[in-house]
Structure formats: structure tokens, C-alpha cells
Write an enzyme that holds these catalytic residues in place. Structure first.
Site, short mmCIF file in Angstrom:
data_model
loop_
_atom_site.label_atom_id
_atom_site.label_comp_id
_atom_site.label_asym_id
_atom_site.label_seq_id
_atom_site.Cartn_x
_atom_site.Cartn_y
_atom_site.Cartn_z
N GLU A 133 40.12 38.41 14.60
CA GLU A 133 39.41 39.01 15.73
C GLU A 133 38.00 38.43 15.87
OE1 GLU A 133 42.45 41.82 14.09
OE2 GLU A 133 40.82 40.63 13.23
N PRO A 154 47.35 29.63 2.45
CA PRO A 154 47.54 31.08 2.52
C PRO A 154 46.53 31.74 3.46
CG PRO A 154 47.48 30.31 0.25
CD PRO A 154 47.01 29.18 1.10
N ARG A 155 46.96 32.83 4.07
CA ARG A 155 46.10 33.55 5.02
C ARG A 155 44.89 34.17 4.33
NH1 ARG A 155 44.23 34.21 10.12
NH2 ARG A 155 43.80 36.37 10.61
N LEU A 213 37.95 27.77 3.13
CA LEU A 213 37.76 28.66 4.26
C LEU A 213 37.19 27.90 5.45
CD1 LEU A 213 36.18 31.77 2.48
CD2 LEU A 213 38.55 31.47 3.19
N GLY A 214 37.57 28.33 6.64
CA GLY A 214 36.98 27.79 7.86
C GLY A 214 37.41 26.39 8.22
N GLU A 215 38.54 25.92 7.69
CA GLU A 215 38.98 24.55 7.97
C GLU A 215 40.36 24.50 8.62
OE1 GLU A 215 36.72 21.69 4.82
OE2 GLU A 215 38.57 22.60 4.09
N ASN A 253 48.23 33.47 14.78
CA ASN A 253 47.88 32.77 16.01
C ASN A 253 48.43 31.34 16.03
OD1 ASN A 253 46.62 31.79 18.29
ND2 ASN A 253 44.61 31.63 17.33
N LEU A 254 49.35 31.08 16.96
CA LEU A 254 49.89 29.72 17.10
C LEU A 254 49.14 28.88 18.12
CD1 LEU A 254 51.46 29.98 19.99
CD2 LEU A 254 53.41 30.60 18.61
N GLU A 298 46.07 27.88 18.12
CA GLU A 298 45.23 26.85 17.50
C GLU A 298 46.01 25.57 17.26
OE1 GLU A 298 42.08 29.60 14.97
OE2 GLU A 298 44.11 29.33 14.21
#
Length: 420
Positions: free
Chosen positions: A65, A268-269, A309-311, A335-336, A338
Site C-alpha cells: 500500500e 520472498p515477500r 529490500l527495495g529492489e 501485484n503483477l 510491476e
């Protein structure tokens, strides 16, 4: 005359909060064993915040979000450059994402738990000019307190699956009382709008999905291209945003069927699961490296663990085919958009109810393919990796699909403007 059903719903909700109260610090301590961020900023979770008055307040519960809010925040800042920005979240990873994306200009705090005195304290201290709740965050005491403080509330990028709608319907009178106090609902799709209207929402508009407006950062595209160049032209399958229970069957299917030259990049998420997933890779008998080690990829490495993270956009840019996780099990998907916006063929599992509309549109556009399980996913992924023309067609369809549905941020900002 008081509505008996509403009184009953309120009583049940308040009783649940009362029973949960002693468990909250225990839960924070327990989660803090794996994520140290849960041990910090407890005062904010009790409504003790310092924030500039008259801020544009955006609440985004966690990472997805918070990222989705990017284009809307940019549009709001462009339209109201002098307004301060207040961001609230519920998770340490959401907070870290907010700091990375908005830390240069926004005040970032945790939203207090939904107890009446905490929400009143938060709003009295913050005094925002508007509250924008990303997706569908219905907190009854917060909504009631906002109405008392004359803070207009907006549900932005609102989505509501059939499953969630059934859950809210269990407290139908309370849900209706909440939604009737929301000044504006900007729904992702007509199906979301209809479910929200059926539960009591009034000012509902279909504005599209804000996630289509997120442009892949050029620096990440370049990073992904550099990784790919260093991987000796190996075919790359990305398993992105995987959830607990998905990695083991994916790794088994990969070990059993994938040729040695195929590289599996596994992301992993949730970062607290990185070590757990490393153990699963070892248990599958596969050689692996960690992205965080930042070492050149060895020729015999079968799996690269994406423990950074963030990549995510960089991972999409580096792959040839992307499987989007959270969809093999009934978790609702991730989310697909991206992956499609980077021009990569997308595979998803059978359970995508949290991204129902975007998934349907992507499949119809030829940008995505639904698979039934891990074995079916691996078969289709390997088939695509061996068919360059099919990959190109799906990738181009993904780019067109992502471009076709942009514009939600401007529409939502236009609807919010009269409230400010």
C-alpha cells in the site's frame, strides 16, 4: 431511535478490542523477536505523535500500500506544494518503505490501534486537513473520531474481494455506519465499487488502480540489466513475492525439471523469512547464493536468494520470465503490474482474489498466464524460457497493458481537491 443491530455490532467490536488489549504488547514482543522494528515507537501506537497541523494524511498499512501511494502522493504534492505530508503505517517494513520513498519530506509514524481514546488522541494531535486510507482500511473508532474532528476521509485505490465483503457483512450495521461517514471512495474497479455500495458506501467512483501509475525506476532497470549481463546469458526464472508454503514446492519442481543452466531467482515477500527460505533451498539440495553477499554469480549456482529490500523492479528487469507469488495458496496473490510494466511474461497461480481485476485484464491482454500449481508453473515457465518469440509477445503485451490503464492518480487527486 437507536438501531439495535448497530448497538449489537458496536458492542461485539468493543468487546473484541477489550479482550485483545492484554495481547497487544505480547504480540509486539513476539514479532519483535524476528523483526526488531516491532520493539520501537510504542508511544506512536498509543497515539502519541507530533505532526504538523493541516497535513495531507495518508495511511498505508504496509509495503504494498505504501508503494501504491507513490503516484497519488506525487499528484497531491504537485497540486498542494505547501501542505505538509503525514504518513501512517502499521508494520516496520511499511515504515522502512515510507522512509525510503518519502523520508525527505514526510512525517512518518505508526497509526495507533483502533481504541476510541487512542484515535481521538491521534487526530487531536495531528489535526490533518484530510485523511486518505489506502485500499480498504475500515477502522470504526478511527472513522468515528474523524467525523467528530471534521476530518474528511477518503478510501483511495479501494478494493474489496468477495471474500472480504462477506467478512464485513458479518457486522453489516457497523460496516454501513463506517462507510456512510467516508466522504469519498475511489474504487479500483466496478466490481469493488458494487461491493462497497452494497455495504453502505455512498460517494463511490471507479478511478482505476494507482499501481498502474508507478513507473519502473530507471536506476533499478539499469541495476537489473547489469545483473543479467553478469549472469553469463543464463535463462532466468524469477519467483517474486513468494509466501510461506510456496517456496518448497517451487524448489522441488525446479530441482526435478529445470536444466542446469536455468537460474532461479527466489525473492520472498517478507524479509523476516529470508533465513527460513535459505534453509528450504539447502533442503532441496540446490546450490545457492544470497543477493546480500554481493558476490559474482558462480557457474554452478542454481538459485539466487533475493534477500534485499527495495529492489523488486531490478529483479524483474534481470529475469526472462516472472512468477508472482502469493497465488499458489489461497492468499490472494501479489501485484503483477510491476512485472508487466517492465515487459516480462507473467505467471500466476489459481488464487489472485486480492488482485482480481488486474489479473483478469492481464490474462485477457495476453500478458499473463494462470497455472494450477507449482509443477504446472514450472512446466510453463520452462516452456517460455525455451521460446524467445513467445516471451517477446507476452512482454510487449504487458507493456501495452500497463500503459493502457494509467491515469488513476490524476483522477483520484481531482476528486479529493474539493475536500481540501
Amino acid at each position: 431511535m437507536p438501531n439495535p443491530r448497530l448497538l449489537l455490532d458496536w458492542t461485539l467490536y468493543r468487546l473484541a478490542l477489550l479482550l485483545a488489549a492484554p495481547l497487544i504488547p505480547l504480540r509486539l514482543l513476539w514479532r519483535g523477536r524476528r523483526e526488531r522494528g516491532y520493539l520501537a515507537h510504542w508511544g506512536e501506537r498509543l497515539g502519541k505523535v507530533s505532526a504538523p497541523a493541516g497535513a495531507l494524511w495518508i495511511h498505508a498499512v504496509s509495503v504494498g500500500e505504501m508503494r501504491a501511494a507513490q503516484p497519488l502522493i506525487a499528484a497531491l504534492r504537485a497540486a498542494h506544494p505547501d501542505a505538509p505530508v503525514l504518513l501512517t503505517c502499521m508494520t516496520p517494513t511499511g515504515r522502512a518503505t515510507a522512509e525510503a520513498l518519502y523520508g525527505s519530506f514526510a512525517r512518518i509514524v505508526y497509526l495507533p490501534y483502533d481504541y476510541a481514546w487512542l484515535t481521538r488522541r491521534f487526530l487531536h494531535r495531528a489535526k490533518p486537513r484530510v485523511g486518505i486510507l489506502m485500499e480498504t482500511e475500515l477502522w470504526p473508532n478511527l472513522i468515528h473520531a474523524a467525523a467528530r474532528e471534521d476530518v474528511p476521509l477518503v478510501l483511495a485505490n479501494a478494493r474489496l474481494s468477495a471474500r472480504s465483503a462477506r467478512g464485513y457483512a458479518r457486522l453489516r450495521a457497523l460496516t454501513r455506519a463506517c462507510l456512510e461517514r467516508v466522504a469519498l471512495v475511489a474504487a479500483q474497479a466496478e466490481a469493488d465499487a458494487e461491493r462497497l455500495r452494497s455495504l453502505g458506501a455512498v460517494a463511490v467512483h471507479v478511478t482505476g488502480n494507482l499501481k498502474f501509475d508507478i513507473a519502473p525506476p530507471q536506476v533499478q532497470l539499469e541495476r537489473g540489466a547489469a545483473w543479467k549481463a553478469g549472469w553469463r546469458a543464463r535463462p532466468v526464472l524469477l519467483a517474486a513475492s513468494t509466501r510461506e508454503g510456496e517456496e518448497a514446492p517451487l524448489l522441488r519442481a525446479f530441482a526435478d525439471t529445470a536444466p542446469a543452466e536455468v537460474l532461479l531467482v527466489l525473492v520472498p515477500r517478507h524479509p523476516q523469512r529470508f533465513d527460513e527460505v535459505a534453509g528450504l533451498i539447502e533442503a532441496a539440495g540446490l546450490t545457492y547464493q544470497r543477493r546480500s553477499a554481493e558476490t559474482p554469480l558462480a557457474a554452478d549456482t542454481r538459485v539466487l536468494l533475493g534477500d534485499s529490500l527495495g529492489e523488486l523492479f531490478a529483479y524483474y528487469a534481470a529475469c526472462d520470465v516472472a512468477f508472482v507469488g502469493g497465488s499458489l495458496l489461497p492468499l490472494g496473490g501479489q501485484n503483477l503490474i510491476e512485472a508487466a510494466s517492465v515487459g516480462r511474461p507473467v505467471l500466476v497461480g489459481p488464487h489472485t482474489f486480492n488482485f482480481e481485476e488486474a489479473t483478469r485484464l492481464a490474462i485477457e491482454a495476453g500478458a499473463a498466464l494462470r497455472v494450477s500449481d507449482a509443477e504446472d508453473g514450472m512446466r510453463n515457465a520452462l516452456k517460455l524460457l525455451g521460446d524467445a518469440s513467445a516471451c517477446t509477445r507476452m512482454g510487449e503485451a504487458g507493456l501495452a497493458f500497463a500503459a493502457r490503464h494509467r491515469g488513476a492518480a490524476a483522477r483520484v487527486e481531482g476528486l479529493i481537491a474539493p475536500l481540501l
